[in-house]
Design a protein around this motif. Sequence first.
Motif, short mmCIF file in Angstrom:
data_model
loop_
_atom_site.label_atom_id
_atom_site.label_comp_id
_atom_site.label_asym_id
_atom_site.label_seq_id
_atom_site.Cartn_x
_atom_site.Cartn_y
_atom_site.Cartn_z
N THR A 39 0.80 -1.22 0.00
CA THR A 39 0.00 0.00 0.00
C THR A 39 0.84 1.28 0.00
OG1 THR A 39 -0.16 -0.16 2.40
CG2 THR A 39 -1.97 -1.05 1.14
N ALA A 87 -6.61 6.05 0.58
CA ALA A 87 -6.45 4.87 -0.28
C ALA A 87 -5.63 3.80 0.44
CB ALA A 87 -5.79 5.26 -1.59
N CYS A 97 -7.24 0.21 1.16
CA CYS A 97 -6.63 -0.97 0.53
C CYS A 97 -6.10 -1.94 1.58
CB CYS A 97 -5.51 -0.55 -0.41
SG CYS A 97 -6.13 0.27 -1.86
N ILE A 131 -8.97 -3.84 2.81
CA ILE A 131 -9.45 -4.84 1.84
C ILE A 131 -8.49 -6.04 1.82
CG2 ILE A 131 -9.84 -5.26 -0.62
CD1 ILE A 131 -10.81 -2.34 -0.78
N PHE A 132 -7.20 -5.80 1.84
CA PHE A 132 -6.23 -6.91 1.83
C PHE A 132 -6.41 -7.78 3.07
CE2 PHE A 132 -3.21 -4.13 -0.81
CZ PHE A 132 -3.86 -4.52 -1.96
N GLN A 162 1.10 -5.49 -7.23
CA GLN A 162 1.04 -4.08 -6.82
C GLN A 162 0.72 -3.18 -8.02
OE1 GLN A 162 4.84 -2.48 -5.56
NE2 GLN A 162 3.90 -1.66 -3.72
N TYR A 206 -3.06 -3.93 -9.10
CA TYR A 206 -4.16 -3.39 -8.31
C TYR A 206 -4.16 -1.87 -8.31
CZ TYR A 206 -2.44 -1.49 -3.82
OH TYR A 206 -1.90 -0.69 -2.86
N MET A 207 -2.96 -1.28 -8.35
CA MET A 207 -2.91 0.19 -8.36
C MET A 207 -3.44 0.74 -9.68
SD MET A 207 0.57 1.05 -6.27
CE MET A 207 0.45 2.84 -6.42
N LEU A 245 -7.19 0.38 -9.63
CA LEU A 245 -7.72 1.38 -8.70
C LEU A 245 -7.69 2.78 -9.31
CD1 LEU A 245 -8.61 1.98 -5.72
CD2 LEU A 245 -6.20 2.41 -5.25
#
Lengths: 100, 683
Positions: free
Chosen positions: B391, B433, B437, B440-441, B659, B662-663, B666
């Motif tokens: 993150t 964020a 995140c 969520i993880f 990473q 997902y970024m 997002l």
Amino acid sequence: MSQANPSVNISLNQLVPTGEKFSLCELSTGQVGLIVEVNEPDQEQADRLKALGLCVGRRIELLKAGNPMILRVLGSRIGLAHRLAKRITVDACHQAQCCE
Amino acid sequence: MPGTATPPENHSDVSLQVLQPVRRENVVALVGNPNAGKTTLFNRLTGLRAKTGNFPGITIEKTEGSMDLMDGHRVNIVDLPGLYSIAGATDEERISRDVILGQTPGMAKPAAVVVVLDATNLERNLFLISQVIELKVPTIAVLNMIDLSRRDGLKIDADKLASELGCPVVPVSARTGEGIEQLKQVLHLSIHQKETDRAVPHLLHDTCAGCSCPYKGRYDWAEKVTEACLESSRVAVGRKTDRIDRILTHPVAGIFGFFAIMVGVFYLIFSLASVPMDMVDAGFGWAQEFVGSYIPEGHLNSLIVDGVIGGIGGVIIFLPQICILFFCLSLLEDTGYLSRAVFVMDRLMRHVGLPGKAFIPMLSAHACAIPGLMATRGIEDKRDRLVTILTLPLLTCSARLPVYAMVTALLFGDEPAKASLLFTGAYSLGIIAVLVCAFIFKKTILPGQTKPLVLELPSYKIPSLRTALLITYDRAMIFVKKAGTIILLISIALWVLATFPTVEPPADVVQMRQQIDQLQTAGQTEEADALEYKANVRESEHALENSYAGMAGKLIEPIVKPLGFNWQIGVGVVTSFAAREVIVSTIAVVYGVGEDVAEENPDAFIDRLREARKPDGELLFSTATCFSLLVFYVLAMQCLPTQAVTRRETGSWKWAMFQLGYMTVLAYSASFVTYQVVSLITA
């Protein structure tokens, strides 16, 4: 010069356990206890606690209750989460004499 | 042949060479509890000759440095991680044990193991040294912070302690330098002995004679030894610390205190750094001109000037901020505040599945994600560390600032209040964020609770300026080395993508060039120069459009269209894939302003962008597009060096790719929603 007050900290090792056993979480600020059991199933975590002095036979003084709490053991302050503190059983000593 | 060929000035060395006929590297290992002042002692002994690296195959930092003894004999000092025990429960403990026993590949067995003891808290520190002594290695005990223990009224009988431990005891103060000469003498003696002659210490009393719990036995032993060696009765230490802690660890006041200190650090980073940053910028600009004038026009010139110097300059510009950050962090750590910050933040952060310790990497990530990722090594638990690593790059690093500045100028060029609000919003979006995140993880791929907090809160003390400066220097060198290697490669690759394939200049440029020639022959040099500038800009615009980067921009246009981007912004997204700040210079090039104008005359650049229109006549940088672009750059990865470091720190490309994935998803989704919503509102 040194403003040492010799009456203050000698107490810790001279306090007598009362035989009343509590979880570390149940102590209140200012109380002193002798650790009688550390029941942490996670071995790595248990080793960390012991290496910091949270081990059977050590005396702790609760400096500030809460989560995390602050306690004194082996002369230094340790911040400790509730989740770990409840694994530690102490034999409460007589209330430390007021020091200030 | 010693003795015969020795020059007279080396006379004193002769006897030593007799003592030690084979010259080999002498290693001294430094061991100690965290907060025992080990780093300060290391810096006191080695000064600027330290280098930080990794133990092979593992992300545990290894700091090495060299020190000259009085006879000029050079000794290599290895600073091991701060430890409470070397029982071997963690990787750090195992590594340290291996180094002490000389079982680390490529490292000589230490000639001496220096154990740093905190003289203000002997009982706790004796635990570790008893373990070291039982390994039967030549040991030297250093009673550090002897000045502070004296101030507290503690009198330690060093001779008595030496007989209890069976090894030399040297009282020092690494902060003031007291006792350092004696320590060097003891080291000197120990190193010049033959390996077999070196005394192996023996404890006077056994730590664990028939005891059931080895920890308990060792602590009981430490208690007895402390009692025997302390001449004065135990006194109250740290009443001052307790008083300060009442505020700084308070559930409410502590959080206010934390934010006040962080705001102060940020203020320093952004206010003090601006002057050296301008100097770096000017310096690299000058270097580009100077070097450019010595290399003939062409690809080589462009590669060196734009690719190499420009690329490195774009990264080195963040060095002042990184230095100030590490300087402040080191001072805060040395005072003892940093552990309080961890303590306070743990209360808040554990709810989303982040440990309190993640706050230090997160603070660093606001300057640059790379030092932040390296700082995650302080988090012991693997799950906690991974969540932090994944993150972390969502936080606003300095490289995002040029993008924020451009968008803010486009939206609120003359409304500073709204502009600062937008900046704050962008920062907050990054922090939110991270929290979302992480949560969520925790609920999906990385379930489990954060490791419960247990950490020492050392007594507050005056920090060492010298240590802070040396640590800052060390961190800066790591960053510069990175800029010199990986970032250099990326810059060159980017240059290739934006330069090739080369195309013939377009017809209008050819025409302009002819006009320039005519103007020059007519003596109208001023007009010629103006036209030449225009021609150059038009040519680079055309070249970029037809380069691989331009092709990629056109290719992704249908994908980025729902975000309100056209192909020109698409090129920016592509070229800034490796380094996000590149989008500003790319947009400057594709909009025919030229990079120099964008830098030297930002107003003209912004005005030009404001006028830019889509083919259908609508404004390109509408409010919706600006917001969408901002949101995209807050959340998107767009930094190849970060990914390389993520790979190194997690040990696999899998997490680096995850990473990135997902970024990107997002950033795309958030940008899409922003564009559509703002379009609706402003329509």
